[in-house]
Enzyme design. Structure first.
Site, PDB file in Angstrom:
ATOM      1  N   ARG A 179      13.392  11.190  19.491  1.00  0.00           N
ATOM      2  CA  ARG A 179      13.364  12.725  19.644  1.00  0.00           C
ATOM      3  C   ARG A 179      13.470  13.642  18.427  1.00  0.00           C
ATOM      4  O   ARG A 179      12.811  14.554  18.510  1.00  0.00           O
ATOM      5  CB  ARG A 179      14.926  12.615  20.616  1.00  0.00           C
ATOM      6  CG  ARG A 179      14.468  12.269  22.004  1.00  0.00           C
ATOM      7  CD  ARG A 179      15.829  11.880  22.775  1.00  0.00           C
ATOM      8  NE  ARG A 179      16.756  13.196  22.978  1.00  0.00           N
ATOM      9  CZ  ARG A 179      17.826  13.187  23.133  1.00  0.00           C
ATOM     10  NH1 ARG A 179      18.547  12.014  23.395  1.00  0.00           N
ATOM     11  NH2 ARG A 179      18.724  14.188  23.197  1.00  0.00           N
TER      12      ARG A 179
ATOM     13  N   ARG B 209       9.381  24.564  23.494  1.00  0.00           N
ATOM     14  CA  ARG B 209       9.846  23.525  22.343  1.00  0.00           C
ATOM     15  C   ARG B 209       8.320  23.041  21.785  1.00  0.00           C
ATOM     16  O   ARG B 209       8.272  22.399  21.115  1.00  0.00           O
ATOM     17  CB  ARG B 209      10.038  22.269  23.449  1.00  0.00           C
ATOM     18  CG  ARG B 209      11.087  21.418  22.651  1.00  0.00           C
ATOM     19  CD  ARG B 209      11.501  20.353  23.898  1.00  0.00           C
ATOM     20  NE  ARG B 209      12.424  19.471  23.719  1.00  0.00           N
ATOM     21  CZ  ARG B 209      13.762  19.401  24.011  1.00  0.00           C
ATOM     22  NH1 ARG B 209      14.015  20.502  24.841  1.00  0.00           N
ATOM     23  NH2 ARG B 209      14.294  18.611  23.685  1.00  0.00           N
TER      24      ARG B 209
ATOM     25  N   ARG C 271      23.730   9.605  28.891  1.00  0.00           N
ATOM     26  CA  ARG C 271      22.329   9.858  29.042  1.00  0.00           C
ATOM     27  C   ARG C 271      21.388   8.460  28.749  1.00  0.00           C
ATOM     28  O   ARG C 271      21.640   8.077  27.762  1.00  0.00           O
ATOM     29  CB  ARG C 271      21.613  11.024  28.530  1.00  0.00           C
ATOM     30  CG  ARG C 271      21.975  12.228  29.277  1.00  0.00           C
ATOM     31  CD  ARG C 271      21.545  13.478  28.445  1.00  0.00           C
ATOM     32  NE  ARG C 271      20.579  13.613  27.740  1.00  0.00           N
ATOM     33  CZ  ARG C 271      20.142  14.850  27.195  1.00  0.00           C
ATOM     34  NH1 ARG C 271      20.707  15.713  27.232  1.00  0.00           N
ATOM     35  NH2 ARG C 271      19.013  14.729  26.402  1.00  0.00           N
TER      36      ARG C 271
ATOM     37  N   ARG D  44      28.028  11.331  23.203  1.00  0.00           N
ATOM     38  CA  ARG D  44      27.988  12.435  24.221  1.00  0.00           C
ATOM     39  C   ARG D  44      28.325  11.813  25.526  1.00  0.00           C
ATOM     40  O   ARG D  44      27.764  10.633  25.807  1.00  0.00           O
ATOM     41  CB  ARG D  44      26.595  13.144  24.280  1.00  0.00           C
ATOM     42  CG  ARG D  44      26.591  13.829  25.313  1.00  0.00           C
ATOM     43  CD  ARG D  44      25.439  15.142  25.481  1.00  0.00           C
ATOM     44  NE  ARG D  44      24.028  14.234  25.138  1.00  0.00           N
ATOM     45  CZ  ARG D  44      23.015  15.182  24.459  1.00  0.00           C
ATOM     46  NH1 ARG D  44      23.228  16.327  24.854  1.00  0.00           N
ATOM     47  NH2 ARG D  44      22.011  14.278  24.526  1.00  0.00           N
TER      48      ARG D  44
ATOM     49  N   LYS E 125      22.831  22.944  21.695  1.00  0.00           N
ATOM     50  CA  LYS E 125      22.214  24.076  22.483  1.00  0.00           C
ATOM     51  C   LYS E 125      22.931  24.145  23.838  1.00  0.00           C
ATOM     52  O   LYS E 125      23.336  25.182  24.334  1.00  0.00           O
ATOM     53  CB  LYS E 125      20.672  23.656  22.625  1.00  0.00           C
ATOM     54  CG  LYS E 125      20.110  23.687  21.481  1.00  0.00           C
ATOM     55  CD  LYS E 125      18.388  23.388  21.825  1.00  0.00           C
ATOM     56  CE  LYS E 125      18.121  22.124  22.264  1.00  0.00           C
ATOM     57  NZ  LYS E 125      18.489  20.937  21.544  1.00  0.00           N
TER      58      LYS E 125
HETATM   59  P1  AP5 Z   1      24.733  19.262  23.225  1.00  0.00           P
HETATM   60  O1  AP5 Z   1      25.361  20.569  23.440  1.00  0.00           O
HETATM   61  O2  AP5 Z   1      24.646  18.350  24.486  1.00  0.00           O
HETATM   62  O3  AP5 Z   1      23.656  19.246  22.300  1.00  0.00           O
HETATM   63  P2  AP5 Z   1      22.115  19.821  22.619  1.00  0.00           P
HETATM   64  O4  AP5 Z   1      21.438  20.672  21.449  1.00  0.00           O
HETATM   65  O5  AP5 Z   1      21.855  20.574  24.013  1.00  0.00           O
HETATM   66  O6  AP5 Z   1      21.143  18.492  22.729  1.00  0.00           O
HETATM   67  P3  AP5 Z   1      20.495  17.845  23.756  1.00  0.00           P
HETATM   68  O7  AP5 Z   1      20.334  16.310  23.495  1.00  0.00           O
HETATM   69  O8  AP5 Z   1      20.711  18.037  25.472  1.00  0.00           O
HETATM   70  O9  AP5 Z   1      18.895  18.524  23.382  1.00  0.00           O
HETATM   71  P4  AP5 Z   1      17.467  17.815  23.547  1.00  0.00           P
HETATM   72  O10 AP5 Z   1      16.936  19.017  23.322  1.00  0.00           O
HETATM   73  O11 AP5 Z   1      17.208  16.509  22.882  1.00  0.00           O
HETATM   74  O12 AP5 Z   1      17.595  17.293  25.041  1.00  0.00           O
HETATM   75  P5  AP5 Z   1      17.010  18.154  26.281  1.00  0.00           P
HETATM   76  O13 AP5 Z   1      17.969  17.770  27.514  1.00  0.00           O
HETATM   77  O14 AP5 Z   1      16.766  19.651  26.265  1.00  0.00           O
HETATM   78  O15 AP5 Z   1      25.885  18.457  22.266  1.00  0.00           O
HETATM   79  C1  AP5 Z   1      25.396  17.389  21.911  1.00  0.00           C
HETATM   80  C2  AP5 Z   1      26.970  16.295  21.845  1.00  0.00           C
HETATM   81  O16 AP5 Z   1      27.558  16.862  20.595  1.00  0.00           O
HETATM   82  C3  AP5 Z   1      27.878  16.671  22.868  1.00  0.00           C
HETATM   83  O17 AP5 Z   1      28.559  15.353  22.972  1.00  0.00           O
HETATM   84  C4  AP5 Z   1      28.528  17.746  22.467  1.00  0.00           C
HETATM   85  O18 AP5 Z   1      29.900  17.757  22.999  1.00  0.00           O
HETATM   86  C5  AP5 Z   1      28.713  17.900  20.910  1.00  0.00           C
HETATM   87  N1  AP5 Z   1      28.685  18.719  20.187  1.00  0.00           N
HETATM   88  C6  AP5 Z   1      27.919  19.837  20.259  1.00  0.00           C
HETATM   89  N2  AP5 Z   1      28.407  20.904  19.235  1.00  0.00           N
HETATM   90  C7  AP5 Z   1      29.314  20.084  18.621  1.00  0.00           C
HETATM   91  C8  AP5 Z   1      30.154  20.732  17.474  1.00  0.00           C
HETATM   92  N3  AP5 Z   1      29.704  22.019  16.856  1.00  0.00           N
HETATM   93  N4  AP5 Z   1      30.960  19.863  16.933  1.00  0.00           N
HETATM   94  C9  AP5 Z   1      31.148  18.718  17.230  1.00  0.00           C
HETATM   95  N5  AP5 Z   1      30.361  18.295  18.662  1.00  0.00           N
HETATM   96  C10 AP5 Z   1      29.671  19.052  19.039  1.00  0.00           C
HETATM   97  O19 AP5 Z   1      15.729  17.166  26.565  1.00  0.00           O
HETATM   98  C11 AP5 Z   1      15.708  15.916  26.972  1.00  0.00           C
HETATM   99  C12 AP5 Z   1      14.234  15.640  27.244  1.00  0.00           C
HETATM  100  O20 AP5 Z   1      13.396  16.332  28.461  1.00  0.00           O
HETATM  101  C13 AP5 Z   1      13.219  15.817  26.128  1.00  0.00           C
HETATM  102  O21 AP5 Z   1      13.393  14.544  25.088  1.00  0.00           O
HETATM  103  C14 AP5 Z   1      11.838  15.717  26.572  1.00  0.00           C
HETATM  104  O22 AP5 Z   1      11.447  14.624  26.930  1.00  0.00           O
HETATM  105  C15 AP5 Z   1      11.999  16.710  27.989  1.00  0.00           C
HETATM  106  N6  AP5 Z   1      11.979  18.074  27.674  1.00  0.00           N
HETATM  107  C16 AP5 Z   1      12.941  19.039  27.827  1.00  0.00           C
HETATM  108  N7  AP5 Z   1      12.427  20.394  27.438  1.00  0.00           N
HETATM  109  C17 AP5 Z   1      11.173  20.078  27.342  1.00  0.00           C
HETATM  110  C18 AP5 Z   1      10.146  20.966  27.013  1.00  0.00           C
HETATM  111  N8  AP5 Z   1      10.529  22.571  26.837  1.00  0.00           N
HETATM  112  N9  AP5 Z   1       9.200  20.655  26.644  1.00  0.00           N
HETATM  113  C19 AP5 Z   1       8.743  18.987  26.935  1.00  0.00           C
HETATM  114  N10 AP5 Z   1       9.597  18.195  27.177  1.00  0.00           N
HETATM  115  C20 AP5 Z   1      10.777  18.623  27.381  1.00  0.00           C
END
Ligand code: AP5
Length: 220
Positions: free
Chosen positions: A170, A87, A159, A126, A13
């Site tokens: 997660r 979410r 992270r 990552r 994402k």
């Molecule tokens: P990346 O693009 O970083 O993936 P992502 O989908 O953004 O993953 P996240 O881990 O950031 O998502 P998340 O939803 O768990 O965390 P968030 O920060 O939103 O890619 C991942 C890795 O793969 C990278 O190294 C990249 O280089 C690589 N990659 C990507 N695409 C690739 C491909 N096609 N091929 C190869 N490699 C690839 O949330 C964190 C925490 O915040 C949550 O757990 C929760 O506690 C809280 N939170 C956030 N939003 C909310 C909400 N709306 N409601 C409640 N709690 C929330």
């Protein structure tokens, strides 16, 4: 253009939202990034969110909805791409209501589909820049110099919620609370499903084809 990108942790994402925002001049609104900033600044919201994030659980809806509604209100007229929000079904319902009140709506919902083993491999590999937020992967998207950001030379970090145990939590949280958001949207509109297991450039090409079709429709 107002875009929602859904998908499991590690689906890509953040990676793709950055590319979409750059190409279309949109603001990238990542709930996770905003929460991490709040934590780094030691705000009350950041402190409240900390224990949930570290455990791989969701931060309570009321805190998130207020935070994201503010960010959306401040977005430029070109639009935004939402990353990690909504979410829960409740978050999606509140978002729809508040957009309707502003005579606005989401233009496209994209759902990045990725297999669980790929999620684990991506997230544990990552690394990100604490300064500019650039994201790398030790194997798939390595920086030019190991452990150092290409853009500003800062040392890359992992992270705290990117350990295997937390990633498993997660993922469970995702299946229980976030996957139903896809069904919520699907009941009212088209959701574009994208196979995100492949190479990032190939996935981006599919996303950009969908967005180009939408942009052509908006011009007509
Ligand atoms: P990346 O693009 O970083 O993936 P992502 O989908 O953004 O993953 P996240 O881990 O950031 O998502 P998340 O939803 O768990 O965390 P968030 O920060 O939103 O890619 C991942 C890795 O793969 C990278 O190294 C990249 O280089 C690589 N990659 C990507 N695409 C690739 C491909 N096609 N091929 C190869 N490699 C690839 O949330 C964190 C925490 O915040 C949550 O757990 C929760 O506690 C809280 N939170 C956030 N939003 C909310 C909400 N709306 N409601 C409640 N709690 C929330």
């Amino acid at each position: 253009m107002r875009v929602v990108l859904l998908g499991a942790p590690g689906a890509g994402k953040g990676t793709h939202c950055k590319r979409i925002a750059d190409r279309y001049g949109l603001v990238h609104l990542s709930s996770g990034d905003i929460l991490r900033r709040e934590r780094a600044e030691g705000t009350e919201l950041g402190q409240k969110a900390q224990s949930y994030m570290d455990a791989g659980a969701l931060v309570p809806d009321d805190l998130i909805v207020e935070m994201m509604s503010r960010a959306i209100r401040q977005a430029p007229p070109t639009g935004y791409v939402l990353d990690g929000f909504p979410r829960t079904v409740n978050q999606a319902q509140v978002l729809d209501k508040s957009l309707a009140a502003q005579k606005s709506e989401i233009d496209i919902v994209l759902d990045l589909r990725v297999d669980d083993p790929v999620v684990l491999e991506r997230i544990t590999g990552r690394r990100s820049c604490p300064d500019c937020g650039a994201v790398y992967h030790v194997k798939n998207m390595p920086p030019q110099r190991a452990g150092v950001c290409d853009k500003d030379g800062t040392s890359l970090v992992q992270r705290p919620d990117d350990t295997e145990a937390v990633v498993r939590n997660r993922l469970e949280t995702y299946y229980q609370q976030t996957k139903p958001v896809v069904d919520y949207y699907r009941a009212a509109r088209t959701v574009d499903e994208i196979d995100a297991n492949g190479d990032a450039d190939e996935v981006a090409a599919v996303i950009f084809r969908k967005l180009a079709a939408l942009a052509r429709k908006e011009v007509r």
